[in-house]
Design a protein around this motif. Structure first.
Motif, mmCIF file in Angstrom:
data_model
loop_
_atom_site.group_PDB
_atom_site.id
_atom_site.type_symbol
_atom_site.label_atom_id
_atom_site.label_comp_id
_atom_site.label_asym_id
_atom_site.label_seq_id
_atom_site.Cartn_x
_atom_site.Cartn_y
_atom_site.Cartn_z
ATOM 1 N N GLU A 161 -18.461 -4.817 -1.065
ATOM 2 C CA GLU A 161 -17.648 -3.291 -1.606
ATOM 3 C C GLU A 161 -16.568 -3.725 -0.585
ATOM 4 O O GLU A 161 -14.902 -3.698 -1.165
ATOM 5 N N GLY A 162 -16.371 -3.259 1.004
ATOM 6 C CA GLY A 162 -15.417 -3.448 1.737
ATOM 7 C C GLY A 162 -15.191 -5.186 1.320
ATOM 8 O O GLY A 162 -14.187 -5.589 1.315
ATOM 9 N N LEU A 163 -16.001 -6.202 1.319
ATOM 10 C CA LEU A 163 -15.133 -7.747 1.278
ATOM 11 C C LEU A 163 -14.627 -7.880 -0.095
ATOM 12 O O LEU A 163 -13.959 -8.478 -0.233
ATOM 13 N N SER A 164 -15.329 -7.273 -1.229
ATOM 14 C CA SER A 164 -14.659 -7.350 -2.437
ATOM 15 C C SER A 164 -12.669 -6.154 -2.203
ATOM 16 O O SER A 164 -11.803 -6.804 -3.000
ATOM 17 N N ALA A 165 -12.476 -5.445 -1.613
ATOM 18 C CA ALA A 165 -11.469 -4.323 -1.027
ATOM 19 C C ALA A 165 -10.436 -5.344 -0.592
ATOM 20 O O ALA A 165 -9.436 -5.749 -0.694
ATOM 21 N N HIS A 166 -10.995 -6.043 0.717
ATOM 22 C CA HIS A 166 -10.130 -7.066 1.169
ATOM 23 C C HIS A 166 -9.604 -7.946 0.588
ATOM 24 O O HIS A 166 -8.372 -8.584 0.203
ATOM 25 N N LEU A 167 -10.734 -8.696 -0.398
ATOM 26 C CA LEU A 167 -10.168 -10.336 -1.394
ATOM 27 C C LEU A 167 -9.205 -9.554 -2.313
ATOM 28 O O LEU A 167 -8.292 -10.175 -2.619
ATOM 29 N N GLU A 168 -9.291 -8.180 -2.713
ATOM 30 C CA GLU A 168 -8.563 -7.438 -4.347
ATOM 31 C C GLU A 168 -6.669 -7.293 -2.786
ATOM 32 O O GLU A 168 -5.893 -7.715 -3.535
ATOM 33 N N TRP A 169 -6.459 -7.314 -1.857
ATOM 34 C CA TRP A 169 -5.828 -7.010 -1.233
ATOM 35 C C TRP A 169 -5.408 -8.207 -0.995
ATOM 36 O O TRP A 169 -3.837 -8.506 -1.534
ATOM 37 N N LEU A 170 -5.772 -9.514 -0.487
ATOM 38 C CA LEU A 170 -5.322 -10.373 -0.410
ATOM 39 C C LEU A 170 -4.488 -11.288 -1.464
ATOM 40 O O LEU A 170 -3.560 -11.616 -1.275
ATOM 41 N N ASN A 171 -5.379 -10.597 -2.352
ATOM 42 C CA ASN A 171 -5.042 -11.860 -3.758
ATOM 43 C C ASN A 171 -3.843 -10.207 -4.877
ATOM 44 O O ASN A 171 -3.128 -11.431 -5.432
ATOM 45 N N GLU A 172 -3.470 -9.387 -4.278
ATOM 46 C CA GLU A 172 -2.400 -9.227 -4.636
ATOM 47 C C GLU A 172 -0.939 -9.265 -4.403
ATOM 48 O O GLU A 172 0.310 -8.674 -4.517
#
Length: 529
Positions: free
Chosen positions: A434-445
């Motif tokens: 959950e946390g890894l996906s959230a940070h990856l989403e922020w990076l990709n944004e």
């Protein structure tokens, strides 16, 4: 210096050892984005591990290294490191390197976590890095080795045949400069500056890994990050390293209720592998408890650990009280640029040594004090290779005026603190999907992509862009490895999976502006947007 045969980016132990080996044969240029003393090697309190004690052996050191790294290493590479390391350290001793000695003149050998023998050589008590750096610097000829300080390398230059033949820098005034040579060596260290709590120098933010990746080099094991258990905690932040040697001298870890927190966690107690101790302290602090190093049983603490004593005094921590408040922080990157046994990458003319490289020796968790040994060994080994292979004429390798490529203007929409907090909260000591996906989403944004040729108004923008690149590589790798191993701890996959992941590596490479991940074990390739 009219001619440069070899450019080294970075100025730590690995870089200086390489320059020392090369200086009688070639002209060497060392480029560092800060000052020579502003790096992790100079800060290193711990010592150099080498199997030179009467009761010690390469086999014993090999066993400890493999166990600490959770058997994710290349065993032959580790053995070669230790055989070469023993010889090189003995040579340094014989030439008068300033290692600490006992009253009878014998070498003083210390103990650190996950070691089964006393094999750690120190200098100046807890100032090994500084003393070794000064020893190597004194041995360099300023006629053959040129230092370029306060210039940040932000692009690797390649010729039309794909050979790396130069670097592009910004100086302290943001002016652009080009330097060319037949061989370019990255020795830029790790990624500690990607986290708000770190033992690393603030300038160490993964530049070399970003440079290599953007140029097309392969990287691996980016999920394996070692968090040092004991950084000084003062005024709500970490303030510097409290060496593992303090625990080796008998310090124990207590919480604010006076309980010894390592009891029942690992048979080695405070000297368990670093990821185990760091996780235990982290969990205590998450419960709202403070954690302390009880140093009351160490005699003459100031004499044995002068720089730690000074650090504590600076932050008004009383040594006489016998307890030093501690918290974990990012310490060492086990992964990095994929290299062979001498430091060659998949890009002709580009090499990587030291912490920036992934040579297969640290596995999932570095054994304490093997890092300075790595720098010494690979610095000498690459030097030997370059001497034996010779340096071709620079004119045959590049045409400077053909290689000046205009970069693409990029603006950075976030602050460093945002990325650092995301890394600590989601890609820190304990991780989950959950946390890894959230940070990856922020990076990709972020409106950023992978560019080989880039243009920035300032060094600060370059710094942030490189942080974004490396953060993305680490996060993607951590998400893909669905097990816990060494420095990679997944709360949703808490066990080691030897059947599926023991030797399995993700190889990351840029592919037409996107991220390519090769899983050779599974014979799979994925391209990410």
């Amino acid at each position: 210096m009219e001619k440069t045969d070899i450019i080294i980016v970075g100025s730590g132990i690995a870089a200086l050892q390489l320059a020392r080996r090369l200086q009688d044969h070639f002209y060497v240029m060392i480029i560092t984005k800060d000052e020579i003393e502003s790096g992790n090697s100079y800060l290193a309190q711990g010592g150099v591990a080498a199997p030179i004690g009467l009761k010690d052996s390469v086999h014993s050191h090999l066993k400890d290294t493999l166990e600490a790294g959770c058997y994710h290493q290349l065993e032959d590479s580790v053995k070669e490191l230790l055989v070469d390391g023993k010889r090189i350290v003995e040579s340094l001793v014989n030439e008068g390197a300033p290692f600490d000695r006992e009253d009878d003149g014998s070498l003083s050998l210390g103990m650190e976590g996950a070691h089964s023998e006393y094999r750690i050589l120190h200098s100046g008590g807890d100032q090994t890095g500084k003393f070794l750096m000064n020893h190597l610097l004194k041995s360099l000829s300023r006629e053959k080795v040129q230092f370029v300080e306060r210039e940040m390398v932000y692009e690797l230059v390649k010729n039309d045949r794909g050979q790396c033949c130069g670097v592009k820098t910004k100086d302290k005034d943001d002016a652009i400069r080009f330097y060319y040579a037949p061989h370019i060596v990255l020795a830029t260290g790790g990624i500690g500056g990607l986290y708000p709590s770190t033992s690393n120098h603030p300038s160490v933010t993964g530049d070399g890994m970003a440079l290599a990746f953007l140029a097309g080099a392969k990287l691996s094991d980016m999920e394996f990050i070692q968090f040092h258990p004991t950084l000084l905690w003062s005024d709500g932040k970490t303030c510097g390293l409290i060496s593992e040697a303090v625990r080796g001298e008998g310090a124990i870890l207590l919480n604010d209720a006076g309980k010894r927190i390592m009891e029942g966690v690992d048979p080695l107690m405070e000297l368990a592998p670093r990821h185990i101790v760091a996780e235990c302290i982290y969990k205590e602090r998450r419960k709202g408890r403070n954690v302390y190093l009880d140093i009351s049983r160490i005699e003459d603490f100031q004499g044995k650990f002068p720089s730690i004593f000074a650090l504590c005094s600076k932050h008004h921590i009383s040594i006489e009280a016998g307890r030093i408040p501690v918290s974990p922080g990012c310490h060492f990157m086990m992964g990095g640029i994929v290299t062979d046994r001498v430091g060659r990458t998949n890009i002709p003319g580009l090499y990587a040594i030291g912490e920036v490289a992934c040579s297969g020796i640290h596995g999932a968790n570095r054994l304490a004090s093997n890092s300075l040994l790595e720098g010494l060994v690979y610095g000498e080994r690459l030097g030997e290779y370059l001497i034996e292979s010779g340096v071709r004429s620079s004119a045959l390798v590049y045409s400077p005026f053909d290689r000046i490529v205009e970069g693409e203007p990029i603006s950075i929409p976030f602050h460093a603190d945002e990325l650092k907090e995301g890394m600590m909260n989601h890609v820190g000591i304990i991780r989950k999907e959950e946390g890894l996906s959230a940070h990856l989403e922020w990076l990709n944004e972020q409106p950023l992509t992978f560019h080989e040729h880039i243009d920035f108004n300032s060094r600060e923008e370059i710094h942030l862009y490189f942080m974004w690149v490396v953060s993305l590589l680490v996060t993607e790798s951590a998400l893909l490895r669905t097990e816990s191993r060494g420095g990679h701890i997944r709360s949703d996959f808490p066990m080691e999976d030897n059947a599926g992941w023991l030797k399995r590596k993700m190889v990351l490479q840029k592919n037409e502006g996107r991220l390519r991940v090769d899983d050779h074990e599974q014979n799979e390739t994925k391209i990410y947007a």
